[in-house]
Design a protein around this motif. Structure first.
Motif, PDB file in Angstrom:
ATOM      1  N   ARG A 237     -74.333 -36.224  17.637  1.00 16.66           N
ATOM      2  CA  ARG A 237     -73.676 -35.885  16.675  1.00 16.66           C
ATOM      3  C   ARG A 237     -74.105 -35.020  15.717  1.00 16.66           C
ATOM      4  NH1 ARG A 237     -75.432 -42.614  15.384  1.00 16.66           N
ATOM      5  NH2 ARG A 237     -72.924 -43.551  15.576  1.00 16.66           N
ATOM      6  N   VAL A 238     -73.346 -34.852  14.849  1.00 15.78           N
ATOM      7  CA  VAL A 238     -73.918 -33.640  14.292  1.00 15.78           C
ATOM      8  C   VAL A 238     -75.130 -34.101  12.485  1.00 15.78           C
ATOM      9  CG1 VAL A 238     -73.471 -31.847  12.071  1.00 15.78           C
ATOM     10  CG2 VAL A 238     -72.409 -31.954  14.272  1.00 15.78           C
ATOM     11  N   MET A 239     -76.581 -34.462  12.533  1.00 17.20           N
ATOM     12  CA  MET A 239     -77.489 -34.254  11.740  1.00 17.20           C
ATOM     13  C   MET A 239     -77.430 -33.815   9.989  1.00 17.20           C
ATOM     14  SD  MET A 239     -77.421 -38.146  12.117  1.00 17.20           S
ATOM     15  CE  MET A 239     -77.800 -39.500  13.814  1.00 17.20           C
ATOM     16  N   VAL A 240     -76.900 -34.654   9.456  1.00 21.03           N
ATOM     17  CA  VAL A 240     -77.377 -33.745   7.662  1.00 21.03           C
ATOM     18  C   VAL A 240     -78.686 -34.665   6.937  1.00 21.03           C
ATOM     19  CG1 VAL A 240     -76.018 -32.589   5.757  1.00 21.03           C
ATOM     20  CG2 VAL A 240     -74.794 -32.730   7.731  1.00 21.03           C
ATOM     21  N   LEU A 241     -79.401 -33.665   6.959  1.00 18.72           N
ATOM     22  CA  LEU A 241     -80.907 -34.332   6.159  1.00 18.72           C
ATOM     23  C   LEU A 241     -80.677 -33.691   4.315  1.00 18.72           C
ATOM     24  CD1 LEU A 241     -82.946 -36.057   5.850  1.00 18.72           C
ATOM     25  CD2 LEU A 241     -84.597 -34.323   7.350  1.00 18.72           C
ATOM     26  N   GLU A 242     -80.379 -34.539   3.564  1.00 11.69           N
ATOM     27  CA  GLU A 242     -80.588 -33.412   2.323  1.00 11.69           C
ATOM     28  C   GLU A 242     -81.846 -33.470   1.409  1.00 11.69           C
ATOM     29  OE1 GLU A 242     -77.360 -34.376  -0.531  1.00 11.69           O
ATOM     30  OE2 GLU A 242     -79.565 -34.742  -2.232  1.00 11.69           O
TER      31      GLU A 242
ATOM     32  N   VAL B 115     -74.289 -33.095  -1.977  1.00 12.95           N
ATOM     33  CA  VAL B 115     -74.366 -31.982  -1.115  1.00 12.95           C
ATOM     34  C   VAL B 115     -74.712 -32.236  -0.099  1.00 12.95           C
ATOM     35  CG1 VAL B 115     -76.546 -31.119  -0.620  1.00 12.95           C
ATOM     36  CG2 VAL B 115     -74.745 -29.566  -0.695  1.00 12.95           C
ATOM     37  N   GLY B 116     -75.792 -33.574   0.172  1.00 15.19           N
ATOM     38  CA  GLY B 116     -75.433 -33.591   2.195  1.00 15.19           C
ATOM     39  C   GLY B 116     -74.490 -34.560   2.328  1.00 15.19           C
ATOM     40  N   HIS B 117     -73.803 -36.017   1.337  1.00 15.64           N
ATOM     41  CA  HIS B 117     -72.977 -37.227   2.193  1.00 15.64           C
ATOM     42  C   HIS B 117     -71.143 -35.607   2.008  1.00 15.64           C
ATOM     43  CE1 HIS B 117     -74.444 -40.114   1.162  1.00 15.64           C
ATOM     44  NE2 HIS B 117     -75.102 -39.792   0.361  1.00 15.64           N
ATOM     45  N   TRP B 118     -71.413 -34.397   1.232  1.00 14.83           N
ATOM     46  CA  TRP B 118     -70.514 -33.520   0.752  1.00 14.83           C
ATOM     47  C   TRP B 118     -69.977 -32.796   2.166  1.00 14.83           C
ATOM     48  CZ3 TRP B 118     -69.630 -27.946   1.423  1.00 14.83           C
ATOM     49  CH2 TRP B 118     -68.267 -27.972   1.251  1.00 14.83           C
ATOM     50  N   LEU B 119     -71.699 -32.653   2.619  1.00 18.99           N
ATOM     51  CA  LEU B 119     -71.817 -31.581   4.302  1.00 18.99           C
ATOM     52  C   LEU B 119     -70.883 -32.242   4.891  1.00 18.99           C
ATOM     53  CD1 LEU B 119     -71.679 -28.570   4.937  1.00 18.99           C
ATOM     54  CD2 LEU B 119     -74.350 -29.392   4.844  1.00 18.99           C
ATOM     55  N   ALA B 120     -71.361 -33.378   5.149  1.00 19.61           N
ATOM     56  CA  ALA B 120     -71.109 -34.512   6.312  1.00 19.61           C
ATOM     57  C   ALA B 120     -69.821 -34.704   6.690  1.00 19.61           C
ATOM     58  CB  ALA B 120     -71.834 -35.829   6.563  1.00 19.61           C
ATOM     59  N   VAL B 121     -69.227 -34.816   5.261  1.00 19.29           N
ATOM     60  CA  VAL B 121     -68.016 -35.460   5.996  1.00 19.29           C
ATOM     61  C   VAL B 121     -66.749 -33.670   5.839  1.00 19.29           C
ATOM     62  CG1 VAL B 121     -65.149 -35.900   4.177  1.00 19.29           C
ATOM     63  CG2 VAL B 121     -67.610 -37.171   3.920  1.00 19.29           C
ATOM     64  N   GLU B 122     -67.321 -33.017   5.359  1.00 22.58           N
ATOM     65  CA  GLU B 122     -66.032 -31.832   5.334  1.00 22.58           C
ATOM     66  C   GLU B 122     -66.801 -31.006   6.900  1.00 22.58           C
ATOM     67  OE1 GLU B 122     -64.300 -29.877   3.391  1.00 22.58           O
ATOM     68  OE2 GLU B 122     -64.244 -32.506   2.802  1.00 22.58           O
ATOM     69  N   LEU B 123     -67.577 -30.784   7.185  1.00 25.14           N
ATOM     70  CA  LEU B 123     -68.464 -30.998   8.653  1.00 25.14           C
ATOM     71  C   LEU B 123     -67.458 -31.252   9.579  1.00 25.14           C
ATOM     72  CD1 LEU B 123     -71.894 -29.809   8.764  1.00 25.14           C
ATOM     73  CD2 LEU B 123     -70.210 -28.131   8.971  1.00 25.14           C
ATOM     74  N   GLY B 124     -67.645 -32.427   9.408  1.00 26.31           N
ATOM     75  CA  GLY B 124     -66.943 -33.361  10.637  1.00 26.31           C
ATOM     76  C   GLY B 124     -64.854 -32.835  10.321  1.00 26.31           C
ATOM     77  N   ARG B 125     -64.808 -32.973   9.324  1.00 25.05           N
ATOM     78  CA  ARG B 125     -63.381 -32.383   9.106  1.00 25.05           C
ATOM     79  C   ARG B 125     -63.024 -30.998   9.928  1.00 25.05           C
ATOM     80  NH1 ARG B 125     -60.366 -29.149   5.849  1.00 25.05           N
ATOM     81  NH2 ARG B 125     -62.294 -28.537   4.391  1.00 25.05           N
ATOM     82  N   VAL B 126     -64.235 -29.989   9.896  1.00 25.56           N
ATOM     83  CA  VAL B 126     -63.432 -28.960  10.152  1.00 25.56           C
ATOM     84  C   VAL B 126     -63.627 -28.778  11.543  1.00 25.56           C
ATOM     85  CG1 VAL B 126     -64.478 -26.281  10.008  1.00 25.56           C
ATOM     86  CG2 VAL B 126     -63.409 -28.106   7.996  1.00 25.56           C
ATOM     87  N   THR B 127     -64.900 -29.467  11.753  1.00 19.02           N
ATOM     88  CA  THR B 127     -65.262 -28.765  13.088  1.00 19.02           C
ATOM     89  C   THR B 127     -64.789 -30.216  14.168  1.00 19.02           C
ATOM     90  OG1 THR B 127     -67.267 -30.257  13.211  1.00 19.02           O
ATOM     91  CG2 THR B 127     -68.178 -28.093  12.587  1.00 19.02           C
ATOM     92  N   GLY B 128     -64.066 -31.828  13.724  1.00 20.31           N
ATOM     93  CA  GLY B 128     -64.515 -32.662  15.264  1.00 20.31           C
ATOM     94  C   GLY B 128     -65.230 -33.632  15.019  1.00 20.31           C
ATOM     95  N   ALA B 129     -66.408 -32.881  14.641  1.00 18.61           N
ATOM     96  CA  ALA B 129     -67.840 -33.545  14.995  1.00 18.61           C
ATOM     97  C   ALA B 129     -67.846 -34.680  13.867  1.00 18.61           C
ATOM     98  CB  ALA B 129     -68.721 -33.052  15.361  1.00 18.61           C
ATOM     99  N   GLU B 130     -68.865 -36.291  14.942  1.00 17.78           N
ATOM    100  CA  GLU B 130     -68.780 -37.216  14.627  1.00 17.78           C
ATOM    101  C   GLU B 130     -70.767 -36.368  13.589  1.00 17.78           C
ATOM    102  OE1 GLU B 130     -69.801 -41.440  15.412  1.00 17.78           O
ATOM    103  OE2 GLU B 130     -69.872 -40.076  17.671  1.00 17.78           O
ATOM    104  N   THR B 131     -70.346 -36.876  12.484  1.00 16.94           N
ATOM    105  CA  THR B 131     -71.472 -36.718  11.338  1.00 16.94           C
ATOM    106  C   THR B 131     -72.070 -38.141  10.774  1.00 16.94           C
ATOM    107  OG1 THR B 131     -70.084 -36.469   8.900  1.00 16.94           O
ATOM    108  CG2 THR B 131     -70.269 -34.628  10.921  1.00 16.94           C
ATOM    109  N   ARG B 132     -73.150 -38.004  10.983  1.00 16.60           N
ATOM    110  CA  ARG B 132     -74.015 -38.479   9.771  1.00 16.60           C
ATOM    111  C   ARG B 132     -75.244 -38.099   8.323  1.00 16.60           C
ATOM    112  NH1 ARG B 132     -70.830 -40.995  12.137  1.00 16.60           N
ATOM    113  NH2 ARG B 132     -71.748 -43.191  13.056  1.00 16.60           N
ATOM    114  N   VAL B 133     -75.557 -38.618   7.296  1.00 18.33           N
ATOM    115  CA  VAL B 133     -76.150 -37.926   6.887  1.00 18.33           C
ATOM    116  C   VAL B 133     -77.225 -39.024   6.426  1.00 18.33           C
ATOM    117  CG1 VAL B 133     -74.810 -39.097   4.526  1.00 18.33           C
ATOM    118  CG2 VAL B 133     -76.015 -36.721   3.759  1.00 18.33           C
TER     119      VAL B 133
END
Length: 355
Positions: A176-181, A254-272
């Motif tokens: 996963r890609v972990m986003v920490l705000e 920004v954390g929630h926005w970034l997690a959603v957008e990174l998942g959309r653009v990269t195809g990676a599973e993300t969590r915030v």
């Protein structure tokens, strides 16, 4: 005859405030035989009638206080006394009520522990009311000018770094890609420091303009190189270029926005993870206890010397004091060309820009 010193904590709480309170009380009593009057709930305690205060005695400041998070005096980060919100929705200047509350206590000086905004308000009140005032810097954001560190900052960084230590194994376990705000209303000090210390792959701060495509490309490059996870740190005020703030707010930050957008653009599973007020609370670390103690002692010394209108500070491994007008003029933000940013770039951390 000994002096009577008022002491209050103002603005958001943080670790180390009770170390400051303890130091002020101990230095005042043991060094000068001064009395210390604790003012409850910051400036709101001076607005109340009768004013909300308590005598602070040496027997109340055992070593347990040193270890305690928050502030035993209470605090407030609401209600600017120069534009105080009233029940009918209007704003009222109640500053003179605070000045009257101070003088009613028959105090010789006021020591106020606050961040950038609180120190501005307290300094203005002191000038208006002829109050001998000494400021002590505290804020997890570390954005108070003319001091290298403010009380509460290093504990917040340690907490954020621990969060990254805990997120990394679960990120690697689940690809996963972990986003920490992280907190940082106007400055990215916590984010850049914790990002470097916690091995983040991406750090986004408000002082450096960043774009989603740059961040996404870095995450994709990590995967191409064989990495199955990524750690992304974002200060709460790190606004992406070309994206309206209303969009970020609607997403929940920004954390929630970034997690959603990174998942959309990269195809990676993300969590915030939004660390929030966890960064404020908890037991202060040794550095914040030391800093709070040193600044508290020096603040009382300044009152004893009659040197008010100043803020105590930590600079070049020494306790100093500086004029308050220099402190409130401008906040201290991350230098985009400073040592932490250079270190981050040297480690290959993506800061979201095109450099």
């Amino acid at each position: 005859m000994g002096k009577r010193i008022g002491l209050l904590t103002s603005g958001g709480d943080c670790a180390g405030l009770n170390a400051v309170i303890r130091a002020v009380v101990r230095r005042a009593h043991h060094g000068y035989d001064f009395d210390v009057v604790g003012i409850r709930k910051g400036t709101h305690g001076l607005l109340a009638r009768p004013v909300e205060v308590e005598e602070l005695k040496p027997e109340h400041d055992d070593t347990a206080l040193l270890r305690l998070g928050g502030t035993v005096l209470g605090t407030t980060n609401k209600g600017d006394p120069f534009a105080f919100p009233m029940p009918d929705g209007s704003l009222k200047d109640r500053s003179e009520e605070i000045v009257e509350g101070f003088h009613a206590l028959d105090l010789d000086a006021l020591i106020g522990v606050g961040g950038d905004g609180s120190l501005k308000i307290l300094s203005r009140l002191a000038l208006q009311g002829g109050i001998p005032f000494v400021g002590i810097p505290k804020t997890i954001d570390n954005d108070v000018a003319r001091t290298e560190r403010a009380v509460g900052y290093t504990t917040a960084v340690a907490t954020a770094t621990e969060a990254l230590d805990r997120l990394q194994p679960t990120a690697a376990s689940h690809d996963r890609v972990m986003v920490l705000e992280l907190m940082g209303r106007d400055a990215g000090h916590i984010a850049i420091a914790a990002g470097v210390a916690g091995g983040a792959d991406v750090v986004l701060i408000p002082e450096i303009t960043w774009t989603l495509p740059t961040v996404a490309r870095h995450v994709k490059d990590l995967r191409v190189a064989g990495r199955n996870f990524a750690l992304v740190v974002a200060a709460e005020a790190a606004q992406p270029a070309g994206v309206d703030s209303d969009v970020i707010q609607a997403a929940g930050g920004v954390g929630h926005w970034l997690a959603v957008e990174l998942g959309r653009v990269t195809g990676a599973e993300t969590r915030v993870t939004v660390l929030g007020h966890v960064q404020r609370g908890g037991v202060p670390n040794a550095e914040d206890r030391l800093l709070g103690s040193a600044l508290g002692v020096h603040a009382v010394d300044l009152v004893a010397q009659g040197r008010t209108g100043r803020m105590v500070a930590w600079w070049n491994r020494e306790v100093i004091d500086v004029p308050l007008e220099e402190v409130v003029a401008v906040p201290s933000v991350v230098d985009p060309h400073g040592p932490l940013v250079r270190t981050a770039r040297g480690l290959g951390i993506c800061l979201g820009d095109t450099l």
